[in-house]
Scaffold this active site. Sequence first.
Site, PDB file in Angstrom:
ATOM      1  N   SER A  42     -10.446  -5.358 -12.783  1.00 57.19           N
ATOM      2  CA  SER A  42     -10.699  -3.922 -12.934  1.00 57.19           C
ATOM      3  C   SER A  42      -9.374  -3.195 -13.047  1.00 57.19           C
ATOM      4  CB  SER A  42     -11.426  -3.370 -11.696  1.00 57.19           C
ATOM      5  OG  SER A  42     -12.554  -4.146 -11.361  1.00 57.19           O
ATOM      6  N   HIS A  55      -6.609  -4.838 -10.612  1.00 60.86           N
ATOM      7  CA  HIS A  55      -7.108  -5.605  -9.467  1.00 60.86           C
ATOM      8  C   HIS A  55      -7.932  -6.792  -9.969  1.00 60.86           C
ATOM      9  CE1 HIS A  55      -8.158  -6.319  -5.328  1.00 60.86           C
ATOM     10  NE2 HIS A  55      -9.388  -6.535  -5.733  1.00 60.86           N
ATOM     11  N   ASP A  79      -6.341   5.953  -5.421  1.00 65.27           N
ATOM     12  CA  ASP A  79      -6.538   7.034  -4.456  1.00 65.27           C
ATOM     13  C   ASP A  79      -5.953   6.592  -3.118  1.00 65.27           C
ATOM     14  OD1 ASP A  79      -8.360   5.344  -3.320  1.00 65.27           O
ATOM     15  OD2 ASP A  79     -10.121   6.586  -3.751  1.00 65.27           O
ATOM     16  N   ILE A 128       0.858  -1.186   0.000  1.00 67.93           N
ATOM     17  CA  ILE A 128       0.000   0.000   0.000  1.00 67.93           C
ATOM     18  C   ILE A 128       0.896   1.238   0.000  1.00 67.93           C
ATOM     19  CG2 ILE A 128      -1.711   1.275   1.347  1.00 67.93           C
ATOM     20  CD1 ILE A 128      -2.619  -1.570   2.341  1.00 67.93           C
ATOM     21  N   LEU A 129       0.608   2.144  -0.918  1.00 63.81           N
ATOM     22  CA  LEU A 129       1.455   3.334  -1.059  1.00 63.81           C
ATOM     23  C   LEU A 129       0.968   4.433  -0.124  1.00 63.81           C
ATOM     24  CD1 LEU A 129       1.718   3.187  -4.918  1.00 63.81           C
ATOM     25  CD2 LEU A 129       3.660   3.046  -3.334  1.00 63.81           C
ATOM     26  N   ASN A 174      -4.067   1.086 -11.178  1.00 62.53           N
ATOM     27  CA  ASN A 174      -3.813  -0.212 -10.556  1.00 62.53           C
ATOM     28  C   ASN A 174      -4.690  -1.265 -11.207  1.00 62.53           C
ATOM     29  OD1 ASN A 174      -2.867  -2.072  -8.511  1.00 62.53           O
ATOM     30  ND2 ASN A 174      -4.840  -1.845  -7.488  1.00 62.53           N
ATOM     31  N   ASP A 213      -7.780  -0.122  -3.093  1.00 65.53           N
ATOM     32  CA  ASP A 213      -8.621  -0.541  -4.227  1.00 65.53           C
ATOM     33  C   ASP A 213      -9.954   0.203  -4.265  1.00 65.53           C
ATOM     34  OD1 ASP A 213      -6.597  -2.437  -4.856  1.00 65.53           O
ATOM     35  OD2 ASP A 213      -7.474  -3.869  -3.457  1.00 65.53           O
TER      36      ASP A 213
HETATM   37  C1  GRF Z   1      -2.754  -9.533 -10.934  1.00 62.93           C
HETATM   38  O1  GRF Z   1      -3.834 -10.426 -10.878  1.00 62.93           O
HETATM   39  C2  GRF Z   1      -3.131  -8.191 -10.382  1.00 62.93           C
HETATM   40  O2  GRF Z   1      -4.448  -7.851 -10.588  1.00 62.93           O
HETATM   41  C3  GRF Z   1      -2.893  -8.384  -8.903  1.00 62.93           C
HETATM   42  O3  GRF Z   1      -1.718  -9.129  -8.845  1.00 62.93           O
HETATM   43  C4  GRF Z   1      -1.631  -9.962 -10.001  1.00 62.93           C
HETATM   44  C5  GRF Z   1      -0.274  -9.746 -10.611  1.00 62.93           C
HETATM   45  O4  GRF Z   1       0.037 -10.726 -11.549  1.00 62.93           O
HETATM   46  N1  GRF Z   1      -2.854  -7.126  -8.221  1.00 62.93           N
HETATM   47  P1  GRF Z   1       1.341 -10.645 -12.435  1.00 62.93           P
HETATM   48  O5  GRF Z   1       2.522 -10.390 -11.496  1.00 62.93           O
HETATM   49  O6  GRF Z   1       1.155  -9.524 -13.421  1.00 62.93           O
HETATM   50  O7  GRF Z   1       1.442 -11.977 -13.106  1.00 62.93           O
END
Ligand code: GRF
Length: 198
Positions: free
Chosen positions: A135, A108, A140, A91-92, A106, A144
């Site tokens: 997504s 997700h 922010d 978390i930033l 980001n 997420d």
């Molecule tokens: C992805 O599913 C992303 O949404 C989540 O972490 C995963 C990263 O996968 N935050 P990769 O390292 O790009 O294979």
Amino acid sequence: MLSIVTLISGSGSNLLSLLKACDNPLYPATVLAVGSDKDAAGLMHAEEFGVSTFVVEPDKFDSRQDWAEVLASNINHLKPDLIVLAGFMKILPGLFIDRFSPKIINLHPSLLPNFPGAHAVRDALKSGEKVTGCSVHVVDAGVDTGPVIESRQVEIHPDDDEQSLHERIKVQEQMMLVGVVRNIAEGKINLEEFDGNR
Ligand code: GRF
């Protein structure tokens, strides 16, 4: 040409898709550098494509603020147009978000606002839902919570486990990321309009 710094923590499959897209001279973006909070396996993709890397480990600092300052200083001098968090699992702090907002997006692995947090795929499986997805959102100060730019649905199969479902989600994430970055580069998506931080 849209210039990007990507932050990762894991295998970097989404990073790899972006690097491959950027390798095409017709694609309107370029990755300037890839950063991580650890010696992530995905950093090798950057090296394969001749993109420089940096690692800034939180454990080496007295506070998250100090860590975020150094992380930001590794990015600041590159003056990127966009920061892409592609599986960056830290978390930033606010100071980092304030510095670059709204130019941080980001990925997700759920249909936000459903299943935020680090176990989105597991949580979707446990929920008994038949559909989940992925997504891309503007980052922010929350976890997420920023405004969603685009999402894609992925069916949950009865025999799915976390790994099989996550692999299918990643296929959609990779295509979505390449498309969203293109649309930002071409001015079809204006991040100022999604500014979730103010
Ligand atoms: C992805 O599913 C992303 O949404 C989540 O972490 C995963 C990263 O996968 N935050 P990769 O390292 O790009 O294979």
